[in-house]
Design an enzyme around this catalytic site. Structure first.
Site, PDB file in Angstrom:
ATOM      1  N   ASP A 131       0.804  -1.213   0.000  1.00 24.56           N
ATOM      2  CA  ASP A 131       0.000   0.000   0.000  1.00 24.56           C
ATOM      3  C   ASP A 131       0.841   1.268   0.000  1.00 24.56           C
ATOM      4  O   ASP A 131       0.315   2.344   0.182  1.00 24.56           O
ATOM      5  CB  ASP A 131      -0.960   0.002   1.198  1.00 24.56           C
ATOM      6  CG  ASP A 131      -0.208   0.040   2.522  1.00 24.56           C
ATOM      7  OD1 ASP A 131       1.035  -0.078   2.497  1.00 24.56           O
ATOM      8  OD2 ASP A 131      -0.866   0.180   3.562  1.00 24.56           O
ATOM      9  N   ASN A 132       2.149   1.160  -0.129  1.00 22.76           N
ATOM     10  CA  ASN A 132       2.915   2.402  -0.206  1.00 22.76           C
ATOM     11  C   ASN A 132       4.168   2.239  -1.038  1.00 22.76           C
ATOM     12  O   ASN A 132       4.669   1.123  -1.230  1.00 22.76           O
ATOM     13  CB  ASN A 132       3.243   2.926   1.195  1.00 22.76           C
ATOM     14  CG  ASN A 132       4.212   2.018   1.909  1.00 22.76           C
ATOM     15  OD1 ASN A 132       5.420   2.095   1.681  1.00 22.76           O
ATOM     16  ND2 ASN A 132       3.697   1.142   2.734  1.00 22.76           N
TER      17      ASN A 132
ATOM     18  N   CYS B 286       5.826  27.526   5.844  1.00 29.61           N
ATOM     19  CA  CYS B 286       5.274  28.849   6.148  1.00 29.61           C
ATOM     20  C   CYS B 286       3.835  28.957   5.652  1.00 29.61           C
ATOM     21  O   CYS B 286       2.998  29.611   6.254  1.00 29.61           O
ATOM     22  CB  CYS B 286       6.142  29.964   5.572  1.00 29.61           C
ATOM     23  SG  CYS B 286       5.950  30.203   3.816  1.00 29.61           S
TER      24      CYS B 286
END
Lengths: 553, 492
Positions: B10-11, B66
């Site tokens: 799955d990854n 940021c």
């Protein structure tokens, strides 16, 4: 608690078809004819997806053959009712799906109790002979129930949806163009654009004007230059531009946009992002997307929309309202979609623009809604019987409406005359140069020849060892017969293909069943959820060459 | 010992790992994946096709810090922020406090040993949890929730717009608040607002959970918690001057702050605060850190996160999302359906027959890309591996160069030299055996490679193995780096 539980269980698929799509699935009752490997695979995928219930019609007993290709039977089940054991194991996969079975020959059931099928949202027929599918198709059409036919045969597969008419509101295309009306701005948008004075504003403002404004200002100049028209300073809302645009005209528009850039203190043109965005979006002005896609135009022109009756489907009433909207307030345009992409602009300008588009879209919805109400009244129906929600959904998706009509299986398999649409499709494929298309058409013809073989000999070719070679000539002559029937006389199916078809011996391989089951279940989900467009014809999968083709038969 | 490997992972990282092992051992790998109605399969056959890692999808885009912290412009940014606040506030800080509580002496000694700004920040959190803002009742938790609301959605935004007013400009004279930055508005607490109320409820309940405070009956009603919260005294906001707010998109994480004399004295002050109140804590006092669990709908985790994210979205006029959508983004849930999985399975198994049958050519195999939504099916022959060439040498990623004999480092370098290549670095596992930039490594030139594997890489070669593998980095005659195969040294 049940609701919460479901939204968690189906979480990952709700991402795709939304909770309204899931609701449709959860309300659907599906019948399956034959639960061998292919049927079991289709149903497995639907049970995992969370349909309301299924009912299997199958009178077979579990044999050793089933043990080799079907995960939903076990060794201990040998000799038991196949429908019963598959139902039991399928229910283990998802306890919120109700399962039942009828241990009866599907063909007998069609004759003895045709009303049986009226209990379902949709019927799936797997591994059914073509003559039986034709009967079933007639039955389902009478009852207005969609039918899906799927078949795995050796290393090839057949898949076909059959329903007179399937409407898709949310076709969810992979890529869509923003509906910004840059080629034909509406008055509120023009007013907004005209409120800016590009010449006299300060540099900061100039760098943060939304590209939509820049582009419309440029378009006004461009149009004047190109058409040599000096009259109106304001382009009229009706002004549309011909879709064909010479490259020098396109360059001219780009030059105008670049000419509007300010110069840096060093005398160079500045490169602010809002101008870059305007350049990128310039195609909206010089080559606007067709105002009405051809698929949508044919829906608008459909006789179902032009000749409404009190029994007309809500969809057609809304389509009819859309049409009159376009002829009136809409100025020939579909309702505005109402959303805009992110862009470089001062926040308040962006927000004003966003509101502008959203308000216009809502105003369009109101116009269409008023027309829907008027139509309902005229038809003698409750003028509030169609909700604003529904109208809005169709307005938002107006550019992506799709309509698929399927011919009956009788028409597909009938093939009496060569003027038949299906025949010409096959003729072209069989005579054509493209080898994958030729292969696919051959597979199709061979599948039908195998059924003819069955009708003649009571068994499929090559299903007994040692008879494979003996069956080849018989299948070959039946193939020629079908080629003649479809008007493809003179074209041929290669001997290799015929031999291979015999070698299959009508075996149902699990790998092919898995592929066909996955596709078939997805087509069922499309039909039930009314989202995404189902394959608009007969799909042939060839596992030998790994090709997939769709024929409009 | 395997004949073939079939991935159902799955990854991407796990896929890359299995891929690298399969390349190492020369095993066929049948790879597949689905994404919603789409699926793909890829056949990796040794000495025939390229490997999985050879062609990669671009990595997932991540927003600059940021943007997430001060300038969100879509809901993903808000959710990323909410997820990280959840972790910091409910998981990390209580865990830190527990580390202190478990062994205060050892904890404080460690802090004193390295009294930098990071240590100070950690300690501040502990003091905040255990001393300054220690909650004792559910009412305290509601107050905590209310004050956090104020801080997050009013004060921080007010501070930001104080530091950068709407008409602020950057050093180049452009407006500071230009797209994609959006000018935020501070929110004022309104107990009648459902989103505010549900955030108050989730925050108070989670805070109570951390401190082991029983949940009173009124906590079941978001409206009642919200009313209670409205009674909490809130100090009016006073902007501060000279606050640093990160605006550089390239600043990935908080740069490590230098140690200042200040930190040390502040740390001592904090420690004495902790020591003085130690006695006030009940014996065996321990916090219960909250581990994020997106799938339990009764645990208030997603309510807290979607509340945080949506309030923030309101600050920045970003469209809000419902809890389900929030869960998708925060939980990084990939849409998945049984149908696409079934098709991928069938396609892979069909290819498996070919692998098992053996004696196949590259044109016999098929990679698939399918999208059941359209439906579209594209099947193609796998791609052959990249052929590397250098002078008379030819190799692909599947090759291995075998050197015979119990060679010294110098002999290995010579072997490369003879091929017109300059080897400058040799490594084994994680250890560097030789690199020509280190003068000390010169001493190793005469040593046996097998010896260095033991003494430097600390790898013991089992008696039944006759070879070991090393990675050699080398340059060609133009000084260009060249990817060469793994070097296998058959030393006995």
């Amino acid at each position: 608690m049940e609701v919460v539980d479901k939204s968690r269980r189906y979480d990952r698929q709700i991402r795709i078809w939304g909770s309204h799509g899931q609701r449709n699935l959860e309300n659907s009752k599906v019948a399956l004819i034959n639960c061998s490997a292919t049927g079991s695979e289709v149903l497995k995928n639907l049970v995992l997806g969370g349909i309301a219930s299924f009912c299997i019609v199958d009178n077979a007993k579990v044999t050793r053959r089933d043990l080799g290709n079907n995960f939903l039977v076990e060794h201990s089940h040998l000799g038991e009712s196949r429908a019963k054991v598959v139902t039991a194991l399928l229910q283990e996969l998802n306890e919120s799906v109700a399962g039942s079975y009828v241990e009866e020959d599907p063909s007998t059931l069609m004759s003895s109790n045709p009303a049986f099928f009226s209990n379902f949202t949709l019927v799936i027929a797997t591994q059914v002979h073509e003559l039986e599918t034709v009967r079933l198709d007639e039955l389902c059409r009478q009852m207005k129930i969609p039918l899906l036919v799927a078949r795995s045969y050796g290393l090839v597969g057949y898949l076909r949806v059959s329903v007179p008419e399937h409407l898709v509101i949310e076709s969810k295309p992979d890529n869509s163009v923003d509906d910004l009306r840059l080629h034909s701005p509406f008055p509120e948008l023009l007013e907004f654009v005209n409120s800016f004075d590009l010449i006299n504003m300060d540099d900061l403002m100039h760098q943060h004007i939304p590209f939509v404004v820049l582009l419309l200002k440029a378009a006004e100049k461009w149009r004047k230059l190109r058409d040599g028209v000096h009259s109106s300073a304001v382009p009229s809302a009706e002004a549309t531009i011909s879709p064909v645009c010479a490259s020098k005209d396109r360059a001219m528009l780009k030059d105008i946009i670049n000419g509007m850039r300010r110069q840096s203190p060093e005398g160079l043109p500045t490169d602010h992002a809002n101008f870059d965005e305007a350049l990128k979006a310039a195609f909206h002005v010089h080559s606007p997307p067709v105002a009405i896609p051809s698929e949508v135009q044919s829906i608008l022109d459909d006789s179902c929309a032009t000749q409404l009756t009190a029994e007309s489907d809500d969809f057609w009433i809304i389509v009819s309202a859309l049409k009159s909207f376009m002829d009136n307030e809409g100025n020939g345009q579909l309702p505005l979609q109402g959303s805009i992409p992110d862009m470089h602009a001062l926040t308040d300008l962006y927000l004003s623009l966003q509101h502008l588009y959203r308000d216009k879209a809502e105003a369009d919805v109101s116009h269409v809604e008023a027309r829907v109400q008027a139509l309902l009244k005229k038809l003698g129906r409750d003028s509030n019987s169609i909700s604003r929600e529904t109208v809005r959904l169709i307005c938002r998706n107006a550019r992506n409406l799709r309509l698929v009509r399927y011919r009956t299986l009788m028409e597909e398999f009938g093939g009496e005359s060569s003027s038949n649409r299906g025949c010409s499709v096959l003729q072209i494929a069989l005579h054509g140069e493209q080898s994958s298309l030729h292969e696919a058409a051959s597979v199709y013809v061979l599948l039908r020849a195998a059924d003819k073989f069955f009708a003649a000999y009571g068994r499929y070719p090559g299903c007994y060892d040692g008879q494979i070679e003996a069956d080849v000539p018989a299948l070959k002559s039946l193939t020629t017969q079908i080629l003649n029937e479809v008007g493809a006389t003179g074209s041929s199916v290669s001997d290799d293909c015929v031999v291979e078809m015999c070698r299959f011996g009508a075996a149902e391989l699990h790998v092919i069943a898995a592929v066909m089951g996955g596709m078939a279940a997805q087509e069922v989900i499309k039909v039930i959820t009314k989202q995404f467009t189902p394959a608009p014809g007969t799909l042939i999968y060839n596992g030998i060459h790994a090709t997939m083709n769709i024929f409009y038969l | 010992k395997l004949d073939v490997v079939i991935n159902a992972l799955d990854n991407v990282n796990a896929r890359l790992y299995v891929d690298s092992r399969c390349v190492y051992f020369g095993k066929p790998l049948l790879e597949s994946g689905t994404l919603g109605p789409k699926c793909n399969t890829q056949m990796v056959i040794p000495n025939m096709t390229e490997n999985y890692g050879a062609s990669r999808d671009p990595p997932e885009k991540q927003a600059p810090m940021c943007t997430v912290h001060s300038f969100p412009h879509n809901i993903d940014h808000c959710l990323t922020w909410a997820r990280s606040e959840f972790e910091g506030l409910l998981e990390k800080a209580p865990s830190e406090a527990n580390t202190y509580l478990a062994d205060p002496v050892k904890y404080l000694a460690a802090i004193r040993q390295n009294p930098d700004a990071a240590a100070r920040e950690q300690l501040e959190k502990v003091v905040d949890l255990l001393v300054t803002n220690r909650v004792k009742s559910f009412e305290d938790c509601v107050a905590w929730a209310r004050l956090h609301f104020q801080e997050y959605f009013h004060n921080r935004v007010a501070q930001l717009t104080f530091t950068f007013p709407e008409d602020a400009t950057t050093s180049t004279g452009t407006p500071f608040w230009s797209a994609p930055k959006r000018f935020p508005k501070a929110l004022n607490y309104d107990p009648k607002d459902e989103s505010h109320a549900s955030f108050m409820q989730a925050a108070a309940i989670l805070k109570a959970e951390i401190h082991g405070i029983p949940r009173p009956a009124f906590a079941e009603s978001a409206a009642k918690v919200a009313e209670q919260a409205a009674k909490v005294h809130v100090d009016p906001f006073v902007p501060r001057k000279g606050v640093h707010i990160e605006t550089d998109p390239k600043a990935e994480k908080k740069a490590s702050l230098p140690v200042s004399a200040d930190d040390e004295s502040i740390i001592e002050g904090l420690i004495s605060k902790l020591e003085s109140t130690k006695a006030a804590l009940p014996a065996g006092y321990k916090l219960n850190p909250v581990q994020f669990e997106k799938d339990d709908d009764t645990n208030f985790h997603m309510d807290f996160i979607s509340g945080l994210a949506n309030m923030r979205a309101r600050n920045y006029s970003v469209p809000e999302v419902d809890k389900l959508k929030a869960k998708l983004i925060a939980g990084r849930i990939i849409p998945a359906i049984a149908t696409a999985t079934a098709v991928a399975t069938g396609m892979v198994c069909l290819e498996l027959y070919k692998v098992v049958a053996g004696d196949k050519k590259i044109e016999d195999y098929r990679n698939t890309f399918a999208n059941l939504a359209l439906p579209l099916f594209a099947m193609a022959e796998p791609i052959a591996p990249k052929q590397m060439r250098y002078k008379e040498l030819n190799w692909t990623l599947w090759d291995r160069w075998t050197l015979e004999g119990d060679l010294t480092v110098q002999e290995v370098l010579d072997w490369f030299e003879a091929k017109g290549l300059t080897a400058y670095s040799i490594s084994c596992g994680q250890s560097l055996l030789y690199n020509n930039i280190f003068p000390k490594h010169k001493e190793r030139l005469g040593k046996k490679m097998s010896e260095l594997v033991g003494s430097v890489a600390k790898i013991e070669i089992p008696s039944w193995r006759a070879h070991f593998d090393v990675v050699v980095a080398c340059e060609d005659e133009e000084g260009e780096d060249l990817d060469v195969p793994l070097i296998s040294i058959k030393f006995r």
